[in-house]
Design an enzyme around this catalytic site. Structure first.
Site, mmCIF file in Angstrom:
data_model
loop_
_atom_site.group_PDB
_atom_site.id
_atom_site.type_symbol
_atom_site.label_atom_id
_atom_site.label_comp_id
_atom_site.label_asym_id
_atom_site.label_seq_id
_atom_site.Cartn_x
_atom_site.Cartn_y
_atom_site.Cartn_z
ATOM 1 N N CYS A 1 -21.051 1.673 -2.245
ATOM 2 C CA CYS A 1 -20.776 0.267 -2.877
ATOM 3 C C CYS A 1 -21.901 0.335 -3.882
ATOM 4 C CB CYS A 1 -20.868 -0.689 -3.128
ATOM 5 S SG CYS A 1 -19.274 -1.491 -2.307
ATOM 6 N N ARG B 1 -20.243 7.162 3.945
ATOM 7 C CA ARG B 1 -20.445 7.564 2.657
ATOM 8 C C ARG B 1 -21.444 7.322 1.954
ATOM 9 N NH1 ARG B 1 -14.660 3.901 0.524
ATOM 10 N NH2 ARG B 1 -15.364 2.840 2.223
ATOM 11 N N LEU C 1 -35.131 -6.798 2.477
ATOM 12 C CA LEU C 1 -37.067 -6.342 1.978
ATOM 13 C C LEU C 1 -36.674 -5.344 3.189
ATOM 14 C CD1 LEU C 1 -38.779 -9.632 1.175
ATOM 15 C CD2 LEU C 1 -38.023 -7.811 -0.456
ATOM 16 N N ARG C 2 -35.659 -5.002 3.753
ATOM 17 C CA ARG C 2 -36.510 -3.785 4.716
ATOM 18 C C ARG C 2 -36.343 -1.928 4.188
ATOM 19 N NH1 ARG C 2 -36.438 -4.761 10.166
ATOM 20 N NH2 ARG C 2 -35.728 -2.142 10.683
ATOM 21 N N THR D 1 -12.071 1.921 -6.782
ATOM 22 C CA THR D 1 -12.344 2.247 -8.278
ATOM 23 C C THR D 1 -13.585 3.532 -8.189
ATOM 24 O OG1 THR D 1 -13.990 0.071 -8.368
ATOM 25 C CG2 THR D 1 -12.000 0.308 -9.600
ATOM 26 N N THR E 1 -13.808 -4.100 -8.165
ATOM 27 C CA THR E 1 -15.076 -3.613 -8.605
ATOM 28 C C THR E 1 -14.627 -2.686 -10.183
ATOM 29 O OG1 THR E 1 -16.362 -3.925 -6.624
ATOM 30 C CG2 THR E 1 -17.607 -3.688 -8.708
ATOM 31 N N ASP F 1 0.956 -1.596 -0.038
ATOM 32 C CA ASP F 1 -0.225 -0.202 -0.450
ATOM 33 C C ASP F 1 0.732 0.649 -0.151
ATOM 34 O OD1 ASP F 1 -3.542 0.196 0.650
ATOM 35 O OD2 ASP F 1 -1.797 2.257 1.500
ATOM 36 N N LYS G 1 -25.361 2.197 7.522
ATOM 37 C CA LYS G 1 -25.864 1.813 8.627
ATOM 38 C C LYS G 1 -24.999 1.378 9.562
ATOM 39 C CE LYS G 1 -23.182 -2.666 6.430
ATOM 40 N NZ LYS G 1 -23.166 -3.864 5.283
HETATM 41 N N1 LIG Z 1 -15.388 -1.599 0.105
HETATM 42 C C1 LIG Z 1 -16.697 -2.508 0.479
HETATM 43 O O1 LIG Z 1 -17.222 -3.285 1.146
HETATM 44 C C2 LIG Z 1 -15.920 -3.583 -0.687
HETATM 45 C C3 LIG Z 1 -16.725 -5.006 -0.651
HETATM 46 C C4 LIG Z 1 -17.045 -4.869 -2.872
HETATM 47 C C5 LIG Z 1 -15.931 -4.945 -3.794
HETATM 48 N N2 LIG Z 1 -15.086 -3.748 -3.414
HETATM 49 C C6 LIG Z 1 -14.568 -2.819 -4.247
HETATM 50 O O2 LIG Z 1 -13.453 -2.995 -4.112
HETATM 51 C C7 LIG Z 1 -12.276 -2.130 -4.560
HETATM 52 C C8 LIG Z 1 -11.356 -1.252 -3.228
HETATM 53 O O3 LIG Z 1 -12.704 -1.377 -1.750
HETATM 54 P P1 LIG Z 1 -12.075 -1.063 -0.617
HETATM 55 O O4 LIG Z 1 -13.100 -0.119 0.112
HETATM 56 O O5 LIG Z 1 -10.866 -1.514 0.076
HETATM 57 O O6 LIG Z 1 -11.149 0.455 -0.955
HETATM 58 P P2 LIG Z 1 -10.058 1.448 0.176
HETATM 59 O O7 LIG Z 1 -10.595 2.733 -0.290
HETATM 60 O O8 LIG Z 1 -10.606 0.859 1.930
HETATM 61 O O9 LIG Z 1 -8.564 1.409 0.142
HETATM 62 C C9 LIG Z 1 -7.487 1.349 -1.172
HETATM 63 C C10 LIG Z 1 -6.428 1.301 -0.511
HETATM 64 O O10 LIG Z 1 -5.627 1.021 -1.716
HETATM 65 C C11 LIG Z 1 -4.407 2.028 -1.589
HETATM 66 N N3 LIG Z 1 -3.943 2.785 -2.460
HETATM 67 C C12 LIG Z 1 -4.619 4.031 -3.508
HETATM 68 N N4 LIG Z 1 -4.046 3.691 -4.472
HETATM 69 C C13 LIG Z 1 -2.502 2.608 -4.728
HETATM 70 C C14 LIG Z 1 -1.653 1.871 -5.355
HETATM 71 N N5 LIG Z 1 -1.574 3.138 -6.227
HETATM 72 N N6 LIG Z 1 -1.023 1.957 -5.172
HETATM 73 C C15 LIG Z 1 -1.137 0.703 -3.765
HETATM 74 N N7 LIG Z 1 -2.037 0.591 -2.642
HETATM 75 C C16 LIG Z 1 -3.051 2.229 -3.047
HETATM 76 C C17 LIG Z 1 -5.205 3.175 -0.275
HETATM 77 O O11 LIG Z 1 -4.255 3.565 0.502
HETATM 78 C C18 LIG Z 1 -6.315 2.171 0.467
HETATM 79 O O12 LIG Z 1 -5.551 2.040 1.433
HETATM 80 C C19 LIG Z 1 -13.546 -0.733 -4.680
HETATM 81 O O13 LIG Z 1 -13.200 -1.734 -6.429
HETATM 82 C C20 LIG Z 1 -14.483 -1.621 -4.123
HETATM 83 O O14 LIG Z 1 -16.019 -1.089 -5.031
HETATM 84 C C21 LIG Z 1 -15.693 -2.528 -2.303
HETATM 85 O O1 LIG Z 2 -33.256 -5.039 3.539
HETATM 86 C C1 LIG Z 2 -32.388 -3.827 3.465
HETATM 87 C C2 LIG Z 2 -30.879 -3.823 2.938
HETATM 88 C C3 LIG Z 2 -29.882 -2.710 3.110
HETATM 89 N N1 LIG Z 2 -30.249 -1.452 3.037
HETATM 90 C C4 LIG Z 2 -29.212 -0.091 2.938
HETATM 91 O O2 LIG Z 2 -28.722 -0.325 1.787
HETATM 92 C C5 LIG Z 2 -27.022 -0.056 1.579
HETATM 93 C C6 LIG Z 2 -26.284 -1.341 1.637
HETATM 94 O O3 LIG Z 2 -26.494 -2.018 2.607
HETATM 95 P P1 LIG Z 2 -25.417 -2.944 2.764
HETATM 96 O O4 LIG Z 2 -25.877 -3.805 1.608
HETATM 97 O O5 LIG Z 2 -25.618 -4.497 3.866
HETATM 98 O O6 LIG Z 2 -23.869 -2.905 2.909
HETATM 99 P P2 LIG Z 2 -22.693 -2.858 2.038
HETATM 100 O O7 LIG Z 2 -21.873 -2.977 3.320
HETATM 101 O O8 LIG Z 2 -22.605 -1.501 1.081
HETATM 102 O O9 LIG Z 2 -22.132 -4.057 0.762
HETATM 103 C C7 LIG Z 2 -23.049 -3.993 -0.203
HETATM 104 O O10 LIG Z 2 -21.819 -3.469 -1.222
HETATM 105 C C8 LIG Z 2 -20.707 -4.191 -1.287
HETATM 106 C C9 LIG Z 2 -20.030 -3.068 -2.239
HETATM 107 O O11 LIG Z 2 -19.401 -3.868 -3.136
HETATM 108 C C10 LIG Z 2 -20.837 -5.424 -1.907
HETATM 109 O O12 LIG Z 2 -19.734 -6.331 -1.589
HETATM 110 C C11 LIG Z 2 -21.781 -6.395 -1.074
HETATM 111 O O13 LIG Z 2 -22.553 -7.805 -1.143
HETATM 112 C C12 LIG Z 2 -22.994 -5.653 -1.241
HETATM 113 O O14 LIG Z 2 -24.341 -6.330 0.295
HETATM 114 C C13 LIG Z 2 -27.608 0.170 2.778
HETATM 115 O O15 LIG Z 2 -27.527 2.031 3.282
HETATM 116 C C14 LIG Z 2 -28.778 -0.272 3.954
HETATM 117 O O16 LIG Z 2 -29.229 0.528 5.020
HETATM 118 C C15 LIG Z 2 -32.208 -1.270 3.174
HETATM 119 O O17 LIG Z 2 -32.424 0.194 2.998
HETATM 120 N N2 LIG Z 2 -32.514 -2.319 3.471
#
Ligand SMILES: NC(=O)c1ccc[n+]([C@@H]2O[C@H](COP(=O)([O-])OP(=O)(O)OC[C@H]3O[C@@H](n4cnc5c(N)ncnc54)[C@H](O)[C@@H]3O)[C@@H](O)[C@H]2O)c1
Ligand SMILES: O=c1ccn([C@@H]2O[C@H](COP(=O)(O)OP(=O)(O)O[C@H]3O[C@H](CO)[C@@H](O)[C@H](O)[C@H]3O)[C@@H](O)[C@H]2O)c(=O)[nH]1
EC number: 1.1.1.22
Length: 431
Positions: free
Chosen positions: A267, A333, A257-258, A84, A121, A30, A326
């Site tokens: 995301c 965000r 379904l809430r 992304t 993603t 990182d 949540k």
């Molecule tokens: N947060 C989630 O719940 C979630 C779930 C599923 C998928 N995703 C996807 O996964 C990806 C990453 O999301 P995240 O939430 O972990 O991001 P994040 O912002 O939490 O973390 C990204 C990390 O990358 C580092 N970084 C930035 N530029 C860099 C570089 N050039 N070299 C090395 N490190 C670098 C940053 O310092 C940071 O620690 C995104 O595409 C997101 O859409 C996120």
């Molecule tokens: O019945 C429901 C379920 C969720 N939410 C809302 O939907 C949003 C997203 O909730 P949740 O999906 O639990 O949180 P995330 O951590 O954003 O997870 C989603 O986004 C991630 C990043 O892509 C994916 O990896 C997960 O599978 C996907 O569920 C929140 O604002 C919740 O309050 C509702 O209003 N009603």
């Protein structure tokens, strides 16, 4: 196996700690020195239940972190878990991915075995059209000869990241050659053996699209139940009983379904916007996805109009309960708290907000959104002429006598958490 993970945020750190737990040797790369230092000190750089224990257990042994990309040379596979974000028009901004891919290309061994795995993603086609060429150009390498490429989307949720990763509903492998699938099989073998999770072997574009389809489906599902809930409200129907009943149909399913204030987070808003932008870029009008966004955008104003029905809030204190997108996280965000507080300001209200963990992150994320921070829900409610529930924190379900301290006890519940009781005027957003 020896695995490197570029990007150590929510996904990269969770992935690293869990892969170490599954027996792999993992290095996080990182650019953020404080993140690297935290992991090497055995601390979690982000808060997720179960993460700190795992990092503490494996740091200095099977888990380490560095700012030096050259560390990938000692590994068999590298995940790209970089952000992304969205461009102004909602489309997928791949500049960080591209920069990370270039840095990786400069140090990648050309032994033909190393597997690069896109975890982020990304819109269909990006792994082939953006990530792969960036690696090839930076290192003068050829995919298929010098290195291999795969796409493995992540479905974990914030607040339950470790539990979701360790017990997935499915694991998706996108690749174009058998050796890439075999490497992914070896990486995930301990998890698949333990959980029996189904593995989907598919192409790169399909893997990329599965992630967007998953999030768009779930976000639209929530918008559909919100639309139905809004109609229920107009007809005095209990939307939650309706949701429980329709959820018993296997074809619908009981989860997501809430009804209430709608979806936020890092995301759903970003990914639905990116898919809409990608569809429009291909001259397809994604009407249903856009309708899902519109329903979502309308919910905060519906909440506030219910408050208007009972109290003119101009010049009066209104309590906002919850700031995070949540419960269980300080992530703000895309939180619905922003349009709710802005709508209250437009009405001339004085906003006093309470959140158990997210006040600081909210101030940082939305410095222009003004409010007085309360130390407790009780403090926020004392003297208020109205209260709105934004986040379904458990502690709000336990509120009771605290409402007696309000100047006029009007409660508009955007998340169906507050218990109806004598002495308060209660309005649920959808029931
Ligand atoms: N947060 C989630 O719940 C979630 C779930 C599923 C998928 N995703 C996807 O996964 C990806 C990453 O999301 P995240 O939430 O972990 O991001 P994040 O912002 O939490 O973390 C990204 C990390 O990358 C580092 N970084 C930035 N530029 C860099 C570089 N050039 N070299 C090395 N490190 C670098 C940053 O310092 C940071 O620690 C995104 O595409 C997101 O859409 C996120
Ligand atoms: O019945 C429901 C379920 C969720 N939410 C809302 O939907 C949003 C997203 O909730 P949740 O999906 O639990 O949180 P995330 O951590 O954003 O997870 C989603 O986004 C991630 C990043 O892509 C994916 O990896 C997960 O599978 C996907 O569920 C929140 O604002 C919740 O309050 C509702 O209003 N009603």
């Amino acid at each position: 196996m020896n695995v490197s993970i570029v990007g150590s945020g929510y996904v990269g750190t969770t992935l690293a700690a869990c892969l170490a737990d599954l027996g792999h040797d993992v290095v996080n790369v990182d650019i953020d020195e404080s993140t690297v230092a935290a992991i090497n000190d055995g601390d979690a750089p982000i808060h997720e239940p179960g993460l700190a224990e795992r990092i503490e257990r494996h740091a200095g042994d099977r888990l380490r972190a560095t700012t030096d990309y050259a560390a990938v040379r000692e590994t068999d596979a590298t995940f790209l878990a970089l952000p992304t974000p969205a461009n102004d028009d909602g489309s997928n901004d791949l500049s960080i991915m591209e920069a990370g891919a270039r840095s990786l290309g400069e140090v990648l061994p050309s032994d033909g075995d190393h597997l690069v795995i896109v975890k982020s993603t990304v819109i269909p086609g990006s792994t082939e059209a953006v990530v792969t060429p960036a690696i090839e150009e930076a290192g003068d390498l050829a995919v298929g000869e010098d290195f291999r490429i795969a796409m493995n989307p992540e479905f974990l949720r914030m607040g339950t990241a470790v539990a979701d990763f360790m017990d997935p509903d499915k694991i998706v492998f996108g690749a174009t050659d058998e050796r890439a699938y075999e490497t992914l099989d070896r990486l995930y073998e301990p998890l698949v053996e333990e959980t029996g999770a189904p593995v989907v072997r598919t192409g790169l574009r399909e893997a990329e699209m599965i992630k967007y389809a998953n999030n768009s489906f779930l976000a639209t599902k929530v918008s559909l139940i919100n639309e139905l809930g809004n109609i229920c409200k107009e007809y005095g129907v209990d939307a939650y009983e309706v949701a429980d009943a329709i959820g018993l149909d296997d074809r619908i399913g009981e989860r997501f379904l809430r009804s209430g204030l709608g979806w936020g987070g890092s995301c759903f808003p970003k990914d639905v916007a990116a898919l809409i932008a990608a569809a429009e870029d291909a001259d397809y009008d994604p009407e249903l996805l856009k309708a899902g966004v519109n329903v979502n955008d309308r919910q905060p104003e519906r909440l506030l109009s219910l408050l208007d029905d009972h109290v003119d809030v101009a010049g009066k204190q209104v309590a906002v309960l919850g700031l995070s997108f949540k419960p269980g996280t300080d992530d703000v965000r895309g939180t619905r708290a922003i349009p709710v507080i802005e709508g209250l300001h437009e009405r001339g209200a004085d906003v006093v907000a309470y959140d158990p963990v997210a006040v600081e992150s909210f101030r940082e994320y939305a410095p222009d959104v003004d409010f007085v921070a309360a130390d407790s829900a009780a403090d926020a409610l004392t003297g208020a002429h109205g209260a709105v529930v934004v986040t379904d924190w458990d502690e709000f379900a336990a509120l009771d006598d605290e409402f007696d301290e309000m100047a006029t006890p009007v409660v508009v519940d955007g998340r169906h958490v507050v218990e109806r009781r004598d002495g308060i005027t209660y309005e649920g957003l959808t029931w």
